[in-house]
Design a protein around this motif. Structure first.
Motif, PDB file in Angstrom:
ATOM      1  N   PHE A 130      99.853-118.750  12.333  1.00 25.10           N
ATOM      2  CA  PHE A 130      99.048-118.847  11.111  1.00 25.10           C
ATOM      3  C   PHE A 130      98.929-117.473  10.479  1.00 25.10           C
ATOM      4  CE2 PHE A 130      94.716-118.078   9.494  1.00 25.10           C
ATOM      5  CZ  PHE A 130      94.664-118.983   8.455  1.00 25.10           C
ATOM      6  N   ASP A 131      99.071-117.406   9.137  1.00 21.29           N
ATOM      7  CA  ASP A 131      98.785-116.143   8.436  1.00 21.29           C
ATOM      8  C   ASP A 131      97.480-116.267   7.651  1.00 21.29           C
ATOM      9  OD1 ASP A 131      99.023-113.577   7.458  1.00 21.29           O
ATOM     10  OD2 ASP A 131     100.181-114.227   5.715  1.00 21.29           O
ATOM     11  N   TYR A 132      97.431-117.160   6.654  1.00 21.24           N
ATOM     12  CA  TYR A 132      96.193-117.404   5.893  1.00 21.24           C
ATOM     13  C   TYR A 132      96.315-118.803   5.288  1.00 21.24           C
ATOM     14  CZ  TYR A 132      98.652-116.988   1.462  1.00 21.24           C
ATOM     15  OH  TYR A 132      99.501-117.220   0.407  1.00 21.24           O
ATOM     16  N   HIS A 133      95.171-119.308   4.776  1.00 19.53           N
ATOM     17  CA  HIS A 133      95.241-120.615   4.119  1.00 19.53           C
ATOM     18  C   HIS A 133      94.691-120.530   2.703  1.00 19.53           C
ATOM     19  CE1 HIS A 133      90.915-121.317   4.601  1.00 19.53           C
ATOM     20  NE2 HIS A 133      91.030-120.937   5.864  1.00 19.53           N
ATOM     21  N   MET A 164      95.736-125.756   3.268  1.00 19.97           N
ATOM     22  CA  MET A 164      97.188-125.605   3.285  1.00 19.97           C
ATOM     23  C   MET A 164      97.488-124.242   3.921  1.00 19.97           C
ATOM     24  SD  MET A 164      98.497-128.393   1.990  1.00 19.97           S
ATOM     25  CE  MET A 164      97.153-129.346   2.724  1.00 19.97           C
ATOM     26  N   TYR A 165      98.050-124.295   5.121  1.00 21.12           N
ATOM     27  CA  TYR A 165      98.326-123.070   5.875  1.00 21.12           C
ATOM     28  C   TYR A 165      99.595-122.372   5.385  1.00 21.12           C
ATOM     29  CZ  TYR A 165      95.038-123.571   9.858  1.00 21.12           C
ATOM     30  OH  TYR A 165      93.936-123.614  10.676  1.00 21.12           O
ATOM     31  N   ASN A 166      99.603-121.048   5.551  1.00 23.46           N
ATOM     32  CA  ASN A 166     100.822-120.250   5.419  1.00 23.46           C
ATOM     33  C   ASN A 166     101.067-119.570   6.762  1.00 23.46           C
ATOM     34  OD1 ASN A 166     101.526-120.374   2.412  1.00 23.46           O
ATOM     35  ND2 ASN A 166      99.339-119.902   2.419  1.00 23.46           N
ATOM     36  N   PHE A 167     102.334-119.392   7.099  1.00 24.04           N
ATOM     37  CA  PHE A 167     102.722-118.883   8.421  1.00 24.04           C
ATOM     38  C   PHE A 167     103.452-117.551   8.300  1.00 24.04           C
ATOM     39  CE2 PHE A 167     102.184-123.419   8.653  1.00 24.04           C
ATOM     40  CZ  PHE A 167     101.371-123.553   9.756  1.00 24.04           C
ATOM     41  N   ASP A 168     103.542-116.861   9.430  1.00 23.19           N
ATOM     42  CA  ASP A 168     104.157-115.523   9.408  1.00 23.19           C
ATOM     43  C   ASP A 168     105.662-115.588   9.678  1.00 23.19           C
ATOM     44  OD1 ASP A 168     104.361-116.030  12.129  1.00 23.19           O
ATOM     45  OD2 ASP A 168     103.533-114.083  12.736  1.00 23.19           O
ATOM     46  N   ALA A 169     106.203-116.806   9.819  1.00 21.46           N
ATOM     47  CA  ALA A 169     107.637-116.956  10.095  1.00 21.46           C
ATOM     48  C   ALA A 169     108.028-118.391   9.743  1.00 21.46           C
ATOM     49  CB  ALA A 169     107.933-116.677  11.568  1.00 21.46           C
ATOM     50  N   ASP A 170     109.319-118.618   9.689  1.00 22.72           N
ATOM     51  CA  ASP A 170     109.838-119.964   9.443  1.00 22.72           C
ATOM     52  C   ASP A 170     110.059-120.649  10.800  1.00 22.72           C
ATOM     53  OD1 ASP A 170     111.220-122.251   8.815  1.00 22.72           O
ATOM     54  OD2 ASP A 170     112.652-121.264   7.465  1.00 22.72           O
ATOM     55  N   PRO A 171     109.282-121.697  11.106  1.00 18.01           N
ATOM     56  CA  PRO A 171     109.433-122.346  12.423  1.00 18.01           C
ATOM     57  C   PRO A 171     110.852-122.881  12.647  1.00 18.01           C
ATOM     58  CG  PRO A 171     108.101-123.704  10.941  1.00 18.01           C
ATOM     59  CD  PRO A 171     108.284-122.369  10.260  1.00 18.01           C
ATOM     60  N   ARG A 172     111.594-123.134  11.540  1.00 18.79           N
ATOM     61  CA  ARG A 172     112.977-123.626  11.662  1.00 18.79           C
ATOM     62  C   ARG A 172     113.875-122.601  12.359  1.00 18.79           C
ATOM     63  NH1 ARG A 172     111.478-126.262   6.082  1.00 18.79           N
ATOM     64  NH2 ARG A 172     110.507-124.216   5.980  1.00 18.79           N
TER      65      ARG A 172
END
Ligand SMILES: *[C@@H]1O[C@H](CO)[C@@H](O)[C@H](O)[C@H]1NC(C)=O
Ligand SMILES: *[C@@H]1O[C@H](CO)[C@@H](O)[C@H](O)[C@H]1NC(C)=O
Ligand SMILES: *[C@@H]1O[C@H](CO)[C@@H](O)[C@H](O)[C@H]1NC(C)=O
Ligand SMILES: *[C@@H]1O[C@H](CO)[C@@H](O)[C@H](O)[C@H]1NC(C)=O
Ligand SMILES: *[C@@H]1O[C@H](CO)[C@@H](O)[C@H](O)[C@H]1NC(C)=O
Length: 296
Positions: A130-133, A164-172
């Motif tokens: 998680f980065d921020y929402h 709506m979350y934003n992430f620090d990387a692409d899980p793909r």
């Protein structure tokens, strides 16, 4: 010829019964070391109330000493529910890593991706941090990717009130398959967006082989959804079908006792005992919020 056919049929029936001999048991872990969501008790109650719809028994704990090899070996899956911060000590992390190496299945929900941020295997098992929402508001999320039990009852464009979350990387990048994405035109996000999380914007995903496993381990499955902030979300039948479908999918890894009688981890109790104690499903595929609890 008849006796031969009869024998073959009987062999198949016995094999099927053995393959489903053990009743899946799942541990919900909801400890927090930073922000605490007040929806946690609602979430646990909702999961337990709907456990029969996926033939699962849920236990729940916030005791980090439950993360030891002997206890974890009784579970077919571990759910990290809305955790935050350093929720395990070193021995607990080692037990979780051992569990994953032994084929254990993993489910992460909502802020689970904001816990154990410095623990590499845990971050890989979830898929991204998680980065921020964006501020809590109504937003539309889209079902994408292959057919999956966690989205089979979710509308293609689903509008709900959640973060709506934003992430620090692409899980793909770790092999995750994204199955829910955010429609960024449907809500306001003031940012700043610091990382590339890939496109479409990932919100929920699965890993056939959880990436937190050691190279020499037996990889179980991993499922993560970033949704689930509010009490009202946990009372929503569409959201519950999403979470229960994800849990149910993760358990079918064939690496634990639920679907593999030689599994190294998983509930050692036979399925029959659970059925006779009243947790057998009525066969209703639609989770019913508020139905009678079968849990502890
Ligand atoms: C959510 O539910 C819990 C009980 O499960 C309650 O304590 C809490 O106040 C509720 N939160 C809101 C915002 O209603
Ligand atoms: C639950 O178990 C019962 C009895 O074994 C079975 O009939 C039913 O199909 C199962 N339901 C699910 C959702 O797996
Ligand atoms: C995690 O790592 C960051 C960066 O090295 C550090 O500032 C932080 O204190 C660490 N947190 C924990 C809980 O170890
Ligand atoms: C699990 O085993 C069943 C029965 O052999 C098989 O149909 C299914 O594809 C297997 N699933 C995985 C993930 O290997
Ligand atoms: C069943 O479990 C054993 C022990 O963990 C594992 O070696 C084997 O690969 C599993 N079978 C399947 C089909 O995953």
């Amino acid at each position: 010829m008849l006796p031969l056919y009869g024998y073959l049929f009987l062999s198949f029936a016995v094999f099927t019964a053995q393959a489903q001999h053990f009743a899946p048991r799942v541990l919900i872990y909801s400890a927090t070391a930073a922000f605490r969501h007040d929806s946690i008790p609602t979430a646990i109650a909702a999961l337990k109330a709907n456990s029969a719809s996926i033939n699962v028994t849920f236990d729940d704990t916030e005791d980090r000493t439950d993360f030891n090899d002997i206890n974890l070996a009784n579970y077919d899956g571990v759910v990290f529910l809305s955790n935050t911060g350093e929720v395990l000590d070193e021995s607990g992390k080692t037990a979780l890593q051992n569990y994953l190496n032994n084929g254990g299945n993993f489910i992460g929900i909502h802020s689970a991706s904001d816990s154990l941020r410095n623990t590499t295997f845990f971050v890989r098992q979830i898929g991204a941090r998680f980065d921020y929402h964006a501020d809590l508001q109504e937003a539309t999320v889209n079902v994408i990717g292959p057919t999956h039990p966690s989205t089979s009852e979710v509308p293609e464009a689903w509008t709900l009130r959640d973060e709506m979350y934003n992430f620090d990387a692409d899980p793909r990048d770790l092999g995750s398959v994204v199955i829910l994405s955010a429609d960024e035109s449907s809500y306001t996000d003031n940012g700043p967006r610091r990382y590339d999380q890939g496109s479409p914007h990932p919100l929920a995903w699965y890993q056939e082989r959880g990436a937190g496993v050691d190279a020499s381990g037996i990889a179980g499955r991993s499922f993560y959804t970033s949704l689930g902030h509010l009490n009202e979300t946990w009372q929503d039948a569409t959201f519950l079908s999403h979470v229960l479908g994800g849990i149910s999918w993760a358990l079918q890894s064939n690496t634990t006792r639920a679907f593999n009688s030689s599994g190294l981890v998983g509930n050692p109790e036979p399925r029959e005992e659970v059925i006779s104690s009243g947790t057998a499903s009525t066969g209703n595929a639609n989770p019913t919020p508020g139905s009678t609890s079968t849990g502890l």
